[in-house]
Design a protein around this motif. Structure first.
Motif, mmCIF file in Angstrom:
data_model
loop_
_atom_site.group_PDB
_atom_site.id
_atom_site.type_symbol
_atom_site.label_atom_id
_atom_site.label_comp_id
_atom_site.label_asym_id
_atom_site.label_seq_id
_atom_site.Cartn_x
_atom_site.Cartn_y
_atom_site.Cartn_z
ATOM 1 N N VAL A 269 -2.995 5.140 -17.056
ATOM 2 C CA VAL A 269 -4.219 4.370 -16.837
ATOM 3 C C VAL A 269 -5.402 5.185 -17.368
ATOM 4 O O VAL A 269 -5.607 6.335 -16.988
ATOM 5 C CB VAL A 269 -4.408 4.058 -15.342
ATOM 6 N N GLY A 270 -6.171 4.591 -18.270
ATOM 7 C CA GLY A 270 -7.319 5.266 -18.851
ATOM 8 C C GLY A 270 -6.981 6.199 -19.990
ATOM 9 O O GLY A 270 -7.877 6.819 -20.571
ATOM 10 N N GLY A 271 -5.716 6.318 -20.344
ATOM 11 C CA GLY A 271 -5.311 7.236 -21.399
ATOM 12 C C GLY A 271 -4.920 6.514 -22.666
ATOM 13 O O GLY A 271 -4.681 5.297 -22.676
ATOM 14 N N THR A 272 -4.824 7.256 -23.756
ATOM 15 C CA THR A 272 -4.436 6.695 -25.058
ATOM 16 C C THR A 272 -3.129 7.277 -25.574
ATOM 17 O O THR A 272 -2.540 6.730 -26.511
ATOM 18 C CB THR A 272 -5.547 6.953 -26.093
ATOM 19 N N LYS A 273 -2.663 8.366 -24.985
ATOM 20 C CA LYS A 273 -1.423 9.006 -25.430
ATOM 21 C C LYS A 273 -0.214 8.224 -24.928
ATOM 22 O O LYS A 273 -0.139 7.840 -23.764
ATOM 23 C CB LYS A 273 -1.362 10.441 -24.907
ATOM 24 N N THR A 274 0.733 7.972 -25.822
ATOM 25 C CA THR A 274 1.956 7.253 -25.462
ATOM 26 C C THR A 274 3.011 8.249 -24.986
ATOM 27 O O THR A 274 3.327 9.213 -25.689
ATOM 28 C CB THR A 274 2.503 6.449 -26.647
ATOM 29 N N HIS A 275 3.524 8.004 -23.812
ATOM 30 C CA HIS A 275 4.553 8.866 -23.231
ATOM 31 C C HIS A 275 5.919 8.183 -23.347
ATOM 32 O O HIS A 275 6.039 6.970 -23.138
ATOM 33 C CB HIS A 275 4.248 9.143 -21.758
ATOM 34 N N SER A 276 6.927 8.959 -23.656
ATOM 35 C CA SER A 276 8.307 8.464 -23.716
ATOM 36 C C SER A 276 9.124 9.132 -22.619
ATOM 37 O O SER A 276 8.970 10.337 -22.367
ATOM 38 C CB SER A 276 8.940 8.763 -25.079
ATOM 39 N N VAL A 277 9.989 8.353 -21.974
ATOM 40 C CA VAL A 277 10.817 8.885 -20.889
ATOM 41 C C VAL A 277 12.247 8.379 -21.015
ATOM 42 O O VAL A 277 12.508 7.364 -21.670
ATOM 43 C CB VAL A 277 10.258 8.482 -19.494
ATOM 44 N N ASP A 278 13.143 9.082 -20.413
ATOM 45 C CA ASP A 278 14.544 8.649 -20.288
ATOM 46 C C ASP A 278 14.797 8.401 -18.795
ATOM 47 O O ASP A 278 15.386 9.226 -18.109
ATOM 48 C CB ASP A 278 15.483 9.717 -20.837
ATOM 49 N N THR A 279 14.309 7.277 -18.318
ATOM 50 C CA THR A 279 14.380 6.954 -16.888
ATOM 51 C C THR A 279 15.258 5.730 -16.677
ATOM 52 O O THR A 279 15.044 4.689 -17.296
ATOM 53 C CB THR A 279 12.978 6.679 -16.317
ATOM 54 N N ARG A 280 16.260 5.868 -15.824
ATOM 55 C CA ARG A 280 17.111 4.740 -15.458
ATOM 56 C C ARG A 280 16.420 3.975 -14.331
ATOM 57 O O ARG A 280 16.024 4.565 -13.326
ATOM 58 C CB ARG A 280 18.472 5.259 -14.990
ATOM 59 N N VAL A 281 16.252 2.655 -14.488
ATOM 60 C CA VAL A 281 15.502 1.851 -13.531
ATOM 61 C C VAL A 281 16.436 0.928 -12.765
ATOM 62 O O VAL A 281 17.240 0.201 -13.357
ATOM 63 C CB VAL A 281 14.401 1.029 -14.230
#
Length: 483
Positions: A269-281
């Motif tokens: 929220v409020g950021g511009t950097k794209t984060h990538s994750v390996d998260t099982r949902v």
């Protein structure tokens, strides 16, 4: 007969090596020899070596290098050290490097045999421990979910099947059926079990806070955001994120969830950097999401994205046979917590517990048992120790709410418990509930015998025979009251 071992002998004294190899071969072992590190490395690559016996001085080379190499590349292989220059410091250093034991030259035959025997026993114990650890890992996560109902056994099988799948999983069921426990069991039985399991109750947070909770925010993103915050998706990276009450998510939040589930990427929220994750949902809800899709409150594309694997948990009304098992477990816990000597519920009280509809499911049952333990003055719990709604003395608002909301997707059958078994054979005792179950199903299906047989999951011939034996083939029953 002593077990045979595959042994690699390493010493720069070639005559000693040949002599030891011949003797060990006579004892039934498979023996390979080397007089330098290069030869030892080659033998370790070419053969399945279980035990290495090496000198610490190999010409100008250091035997500690071989010990380190074996420890790093063949952790199941055991190393015995032999040296003619042993000191207490040498022994400590060898053990720290990864050696199992240290022998001094000249070697005594019996001493070497004992050392080999200990090494073999150590190897066997290590393998046994690894097997037991795998068995415990297989059971992990389900040991606290008590059931012998066939519906739950099917759920357990599904948990095993999908534990390591990368796809999202949707768990559905009424409140109190154990959705979070099943989610944790899936995590514990997967290859991600050593990583975080993060749980978020989506219904407990307003939409703006939920977005920050899931994705995090940067400093200054909104009033009060004085520092950067890492979201749950990042905290659960390489682990599992459990989103409970997903049906409460707003339309805007559903769009954001769809993106992260498809691409495993997001911005804070409020950021511009794209984060990538390996998260099982893993997601859960007590709502009928297909109806929510129909009335436009839940996105169809998100529904299809999360509903690849759907685990449906039965209500406690559908697994009434589990109630005595669950009651015994909750009694032990409550008695230990309260430091009370409790024998259990008498038969009349247990009959009431099994006849009640349990709109709050297992969670409500646990609360009722804890209440009885706290308030009872006797070690033997009776119906007087049960709350009025369980006894049918007052209307249960939870049951009324469940009925009004239509949240129960599967119709229930009556659960009848024989109140008096004295003097009856097992066949006679079972006839009463069997008759009532069949009669109830016949009425539910307007006396259509084919539909009744399908509902009861028996063939029609079996149904006809049971109806005749139980006196249910009389056509006047169709127009009679409860008999």
């Amino acid at each position: 007969m002593k077990p045979s071992v595959s042994i690699l002998l390493v010493d720069d004294d070639w005559h000693l090596v040949q002599s030891m190899a011949e003797w060990l071969h006579e004892l039934g072992h498979t023996v390979y020899v080397a007089d330098c590190l290069e030869g030892a490395h080659a033998s370790l690559q070419q053969h399945q070596i279980e035990l290495v016996i090496t000198d610490l001085r190999l010409g100008g080379e250091d035997g500690f290098q071989l010990i380190s190499h074996v420890r790093e590349t063949l952790p199941e292989c055991t190393v015995l050290v032999m040296t003619g220059y042993a000191t207490p410091d040498t022994a400590v250093e060898a053990i720290r490097a990864g050696a199992f034991d240290l022998l001094t030259k000249p070697l005594i035959d019996d001493e070497l045999q004992l050392a080999i025997g200990r090494a073999v026993s150590h190897r066997d114990i290590t393998r046994e421990n690894q097997t037991l650890r795998r068995q415990l890992d297989r059971r992990s996560g389900l040991e606290n979910i008590l059931s012998h109902d066939y519906r739950m056994l099917k759920v357990f099988d599904m948990v095993d099947s999908v534990a390591d799948a990368r796809t999202s999983i949707l768990i559905t069921g009424e409140n109190g059926t154990g959705k979070s426990m099943i989610a944790r069991a899936i995590h514990e039985r997967s290859s991600r079990r050593g990583k975080p399991f993060v749980e978020v109750a989506c219904g407990a947070l307003p939409d703006n806070l939920l977005e920050s909770e899931l994705f995090g925010h940067v400093k200054g993103a909104f009033t009060g955001a004085s520092v950067d915050k890492v979201g749950k998706f990042q905290l659960a990276d390489r682990g599992t994120l459990f989103l409970d009450e997903i049906g409460t998510a707003s339309a805007a939040m559903q769009v954001k969830l769809l993106r992260v589930l498809q691409e495993l990427q997001f911005e804070q929220v409020g950021g511009t950097k794209t984060h990538s994750v390996d998260t099982r949902v893993i997601l859960a809800t007590n709502e009928d999401l297909s109806k929510a899709v129909g009335n436009g409150t839940f996105r169809q594309d998100l529904y299809y994205r999360i509903n690849v694997v759907n685990i449906v948990l039965p209500s406690l009304r559908q697994r009434v046979g589990d109630i005595p098992l669950l009651v015994e477990h909750f009694l032990r816990e409550a008695a230990e917590t309260c430091d009370r000597d409790i024998e259990g519920f008498d038969s009349a009280a247990m009959a009431k517990l099994q006849a009640y509809q349990w709109p709050g499911n297992v969670r409500q049952l646990q609360n009722v048992v804890e209440r009885a333990v706290l308030l009872s003055r006797s070690p033997r719990l009776t119906a007087e120790d049960l709350p009025p709604e369980v006894l049918g003395l007052v209307a249960d608002p939870m049951a009324a709410s469940l009925s009004d909301s239509g949240a129960q997707p599967v119709p229930t059958r009556p659960h009848v418990v024989p109140s008096d078994l004295d003097g009856k054979s097992l066949r006679e005792a079972l006839e009463v509930p069997e008759r009532e179950i069949i009669l109830h199903s016949l009425r539910q299906n307007q006396w259509n015998r084919a539909a009744t047989a399908d509902a009861l999951e028996i063939n029609r011939t079996t149904l006809y025979k049971k109806m005749k034996r139980l006196g249910l083939d009389d056509p006047r029953l169709q127009f009679a009251g409860d008999l």
